[in-house]
Design a protein around this motif. Structure first.
Motif, short mmCIF file in Angstrom:
data_model
loop_
_atom_site.label_atom_id
_atom_site.label_comp_id
_atom_site.label_asym_id
_atom_site.label_seq_id
_atom_site.Cartn_x
_atom_site.Cartn_y
_atom_site.Cartn_z
N VAL A 222 -1.33 1.56 -11.26
CA VAL A 222 -0.25 1.31 -10.64
C VAL A 222 -0.39 1.84 -8.96
O VAL A 222 0.09 1.03 -8.00
N ALA A 223 -0.93 2.95 -8.57
CA ALA A 223 -1.14 3.20 -7.33
C ALA A 223 -2.29 2.26 -6.65
O ALA A 223 -1.99 1.86 -5.57
N GLY A 224 -3.22 1.52 -7.38
CA GLY A 224 -3.89 0.80 -7.00
C GLY A 224 -3.49 -0.44 -6.39
O GLY A 224 -3.32 -1.10 -5.45
N LEU A 225 -2.30 -0.88 -7.46
CA LEU A 225 -1.70 -1.94 -7.09
C LEU A 225 -0.57 -2.03 -5.83
O LEU A 225 -0.41 -2.73 -4.82
N VAL A 226 -0.05 -0.71 -5.74
CA VAL A 226 0.66 -0.48 -4.81
C VAL A 226 -0.10 -0.51 -3.35
O VAL A 226 0.49 -1.00 -2.35
N LEU B 83 -2.80 -2.15 -2.89
CA LEU B 83 -2.96 -3.67 -2.40
C LEU B 83 -1.64 -4.32 -1.91
O LEU B 83 -2.12 -5.06 -0.97
N GLY B 84 -0.55 -3.92 -2.32
CA GLY B 84 0.55 -4.74 -1.69
C GLY B 84 0.80 -4.08 -0.51
O GLY B 84 1.43 -5.03 0.43
N VAL B 85 0.72 -2.77 -0.09
CA VAL B 85 0.92 -2.42 1.36
C VAL B 85 -0.17 -2.91 2.18
O VAL B 85 -0.03 -3.28 3.33
N SER B 86 -1.53 -3.10 1.87
CA SER B 86 -2.58 -3.61 2.63
C SER B 86 -2.08 -5.06 3.07
O SER B 86 -2.16 -5.71 4.07
N GLU B 87 -1.53 -5.86 1.96
CA GLU B 87 -0.91 -7.26 2.27
C GLU B 87 0.07 -7.44 3.15
O GLU B 87 0.16 -8.29 3.72
N ILE B 88 0.91 -6.21 3.27
CA ILE B 88 2.17 -6.15 4.16
C ILE B 88 1.46 -6.01 5.53
O ILE B 88 2.07 -6.50 6.32
N ARG C 5 -7.05 -2.10 1.07
CA ARG C 5 -7.46 -2.91 0.05
C ARG C 5 -8.59 -2.23 -0.65
O ARG C 5 -8.69 -2.24 -2.01
N ARG C 6 -9.57 -1.48 -0.02
CA ARG C 6 -10.64 -0.84 -0.71
C ARG C 6 -9.97 0.27 -1.57
O ARG C 6 -10.39 0.28 -2.80
N LEU C 7 -8.72 0.96 -1.02
CA LEU C 7 -8.42 2.03 -1.99
C LEU C 7 -7.75 1.57 -3.29
O LEU C 7 -7.96 2.18 -4.30
N GLY C 8 -7.22 0.39 -2.86
CA GLY C 8 -6.61 -0.33 -4.24
C GLY C 8 -7.49 -0.61 -5.31
O GLY C 8 -7.39 -0.16 -6.40
#
Length: 191
Positions: free
Chosen positions: A165-169, A171-176, A118-121
């Motif tokens: 886009v990499a930040g959104l990815v 964030l998506g992976v952190s939610e998964i 999440r922080r990375l995103g």
């Protein structure tokens, strides 16, 4: 290990760039470091073959201020430093997350890892946007100082879109990962 070496080399490269920026600002560099700027409306007569028309031509030029130029040094710093800091923070976050994940599968799929992602995103999204704004503003001011023609706006590079886009990815992976942890806890509670 590879990412740790990349982080170390990136920090050393950043220090070298800061030294170069210091030279531009306070020493002067008649034959040294230049500032890359975009130039638009480059003359293009005679470039197109029969049946084709060249509409817009842009180029990147390297401009070296004559003598010490603190203003140019500061503006050049604003062109490259925010993006570099964003990259360093992102790389540092990935190194931390992978260092923790090496201790086992349970550490890889944890709330700490989800927090790192999440922080990375957010680092990538906010850093890309801030660096694009500062880069465009600095280019406008530098072009008006160092070139005979300038534009009121310089479009950001494609790296901004890639960073967002990499930040959104991330964030998506952190939610998964976070939702997977909730499901895992529910399964373990029923067993």
């Amino acid at each position: 290990m590879v990412l740790s070496v990349a982080l170390t080399l990136s920090v050393l490269g950043t220090v070298a760039a800061l030294i170069g920026n210091f030279v531009i600002a306070f020493v002067g560099n008649a034959h040294g470091i230049g500032i890359p700027l975009q130039v638009f409306d480059v003359p293009s007569t005679g470039m197109a073959a029969g049946g084709a028309v060249v509409e817009d031509v842009s180029a990147e030029v390297t401009v070296r201020p004559q003598g010490a130029s603190p203003a140019a040094g500061l503006l050049y710093l604003l062109m490259w430093a925010p993006g570099t800091v964003t990259g360093l923070l992102a790389l540092f976050t990935v190194v931390r997350a992978l260092g923790r994940a090496r201790s086992g599968d349970r550490a890889l799929f944890s709330t700490v890892t989800a927090g790192h992602l999440r922080r990375l995103g957010w680092i990538l999204i906010a850093g890309s946007i801030v660096s694009a704004v500062l880069d465009s503003a600095a280019q406008v001011m530098l072009a008006s100082m160092l070139l005979t023609e300038s534009r009121p706006f310089y479009p950001p590079s494609g790296e901004v879109v890639g960073g967002v886009v990499a930040g959104l990815v991330a964030l998506g992976v952190s939610e998964i990962v976070r939702r997977g942890l909730v499901l895992l806890e529910e399964v373990e509670a029923t067993i």
